[in-house]
Design an enzyme around this catalytic site. Structure first.
Site, PDB file in Angstrom:
ATOM      1  N   ASP A   7      43.476  70.524  28.707  1.00 56.10           N
ATOM      2  CA  ASP A   7      42.681  71.348  27.794  1.00 56.10           C
ATOM      3  C   ASP A   7      42.497  70.616  26.457  1.00 56.10           C
ATOM      4  O   ASP A   7      43.223  69.672  26.158  1.00 56.10           O
ATOM      5  CB  ASP A   7      43.446  72.661  27.583  1.00 56.10           C
ATOM      6  CG  ASP A   7      42.755  73.586  26.616  1.00 56.10           C
ATOM      7  OD1 ASP A   7      41.511  73.623  26.609  1.00 56.10           O
ATOM      8  OD2 ASP A   7      43.467  74.276  25.858  1.00 56.10           O
ATOM      9  N   ASP A   9      41.557  72.302  22.834  1.00 58.04           N
ATOM     10  CA  ASP A   9      42.037  72.958  21.609  1.00 58.04           C
ATOM     11  C   ASP A   9      43.510  73.322  21.701  1.00 58.04           C
ATOM     12  O   ASP A   9      43.937  73.974  22.644  1.00 58.04           O
ATOM     13  CB  ASP A   9      41.191  74.206  21.323  1.00 58.04           C
ATOM     14  CG  ASP A   9      39.723  73.824  21.161  1.00 58.04           C
ATOM     15  OD1 ASP A   9      39.464  72.767  20.592  1.00 58.04           O
ATOM     16  OD2 ASP A   9      38.864  74.587  21.650  1.00 58.04           O
ATOM     17  N   ASP A 133      47.142  75.677  26.721  1.00 64.23           N
ATOM     18  CA  ASP A 133      47.950  76.530  25.843  1.00 64.23           C
ATOM     19  C   ASP A 133      47.713  78.018  26.090  1.00 64.23           C
ATOM     20  O   ASP A 133      48.320  78.851  25.424  1.00 64.23           O
ATOM     21  CB  ASP A 133      47.684  76.198  24.367  1.00 64.23           C
ATOM     22  CG  ASP A 133      46.237  76.478  23.980  1.00 64.23           C
ATOM     23  OD1 ASP A 133      45.335  76.109  24.774  1.00 64.23           O
ATOM     24  OD2 ASP A 133      45.997  77.075  22.919  1.00 64.23           O
TER      25      ASP A 133
END
Lengths: 176, 176
Positions: A7, A9, A133
Site C-alpha cells: 500500500d 499511504d 495499514d
C-alpha cells in the site's frame, strides 16, 4: 520468490504528517503524529472534516509527501528477491492519480510502472502478501495480510502486525 | 456469482475508431477499422508512429471515446448476477487517468468506482474471468481468459475467443 503487494499511504508515503502539519498551520494547534495515536483529526475536530477533505483533495497534495522511514531501503532489498507491486486505493482520491504516479516514479523508480496498481476494493489483488495499514483491505484480501503499524491503527490487532520497515524486511528475510 | 474483470480499450471503449479518424484527418487517408483488420496504423505507417503516440497521449484523448457496441447493455445485465471490475492497463498512458475515470463514471455509473482498476501487468488481477483484447494480458492472468475479438487480433486464436458483447452475454447466461 513471492509477490508482495504494498500500500502507499502510511506504508511508504507519509500522508498523515503532512495532513497534521497543514491542520496545525490552519488551526493554531500543535498535534503530532504520535500524540494522536489511535485517533483521526476528523474525529478530534469533526467541524473541520470538510476543510481536511478539501486539503487532501488538492491534486498536488500527494506530490511532496515524505517517505515512511526505511521504506525505500527495505523495498530495494526485497525487490532483488521478490516481486513488488504498489497497490493503492487511489479511487478514493481520483484527483490524486497524477501526483501519486509522479511520486512513485520519483522515489521508487526501481519498481516498474507496470507494477503500479490504482484500485479501490483490494480483493482484486492477486498476490502472496499485502502490506497495508487498513484492516478493511486485509480482510477481503485472499493472500496473507500484514498490518503495517500506523498511528491510526495503534489500538488494532491482527494476526500479523509489523512495526516499521526493519521488521518487515526481517520477516521476509527469515522466511525466504 | 463469479467475478469478471473487463478491459477498457477495444472492449468497452472504442479507442481505435478515434485513432483512425484522427489519422485520416491528418493524412488524407480513408482507413476504416474493418479495412485494417490484423494491422496497426503504426505498422502501415511507421513514419507516423510519433504523431500517433502524441495524439493518444493527449490527456483528453480518452474523454470522448465511443462505446463498443452492446458493452453497456451486456454489463448492466451481467452486473445483476456477477461482480464486475474494470481493469485497464492505464500505466501505459499515465496522461489518461483522469479522462478514463471520468469516462467510466459517465458511461458505467452502475459499476462502483471501487471496482475500477488502473494497472499495468494484469497478472495482479484476482478474478474468475478476464475479458481482454490482448493475448499478452490473458497469458499471465491466473483465471479463465476470454479474448475479445477486435480488428487488431483478427488473425489471433485463443482457447476462448468471443465476438462482441452478445456472444459474451450468452456465454455467461448459458453457464450461470
Amino acid at each position: 520468490m513471492v509477490r508482495i503487494a504494498v500500500d502507499m499511504d502510511e506504508v511508504i508515503a507519509d500522508f498523515m504528517s503532512k495532513e497534521i502539519r497543514l491542520f496545525n498551520e490552519s488551526n493554531g494547534t500543535a498535534y503530532t503524529k504520535e500524540g494522536i495515536a489511535g485517533k483521526k483529526l476528523r474525529e478530534l475536530h469533526p467541524e473541520e472534516t470538510e476543510n481536511i477533505r478539501k486539503r487532501v483533495s488538492d491534486p498536488t497534495y500527494f506530490s511532496d509527501l515524505p517517505l515512511i522511514d526505511g521504506a525505500k531501503e527495505a523495498l530495494e532489498k526485497l525487490a532483488e528477491k521478490h516481486e513488488i507491486f504498489i497497490t493503492t486505493a487511489a479511487m478514493e482520491f481520483p484527483t490524486s492519480f497524477n501526483a501519486k504516479y509522479a511520486w512513485l516514479k520519483e522515489h521508487f523508480a526501481f519498481i516498474p510502472e507496470s507494477h503500479y496498481v490504482f484500485c479501490g476494493d483490494k480483493s482484486i489483488i492477486s498476490a502472496d502478501y499485502l502490506i497495508d495499514d487498513h484492516l478493511r483491505h486485509l480482510e477481503t484480501f485472499r493472500g496473507q495480510g500484514i498490518l503495517f503499524a500506523a498511528p491510526h491503527n495503534a489500538h488494532e490487532t491482527y494476526e500479523l502486525k509489523l512495526n516499521g520497515w526493519d521488521e518487515v524486511y526481517r520477516y521476509f528475510d527469515e522466511k525466504y
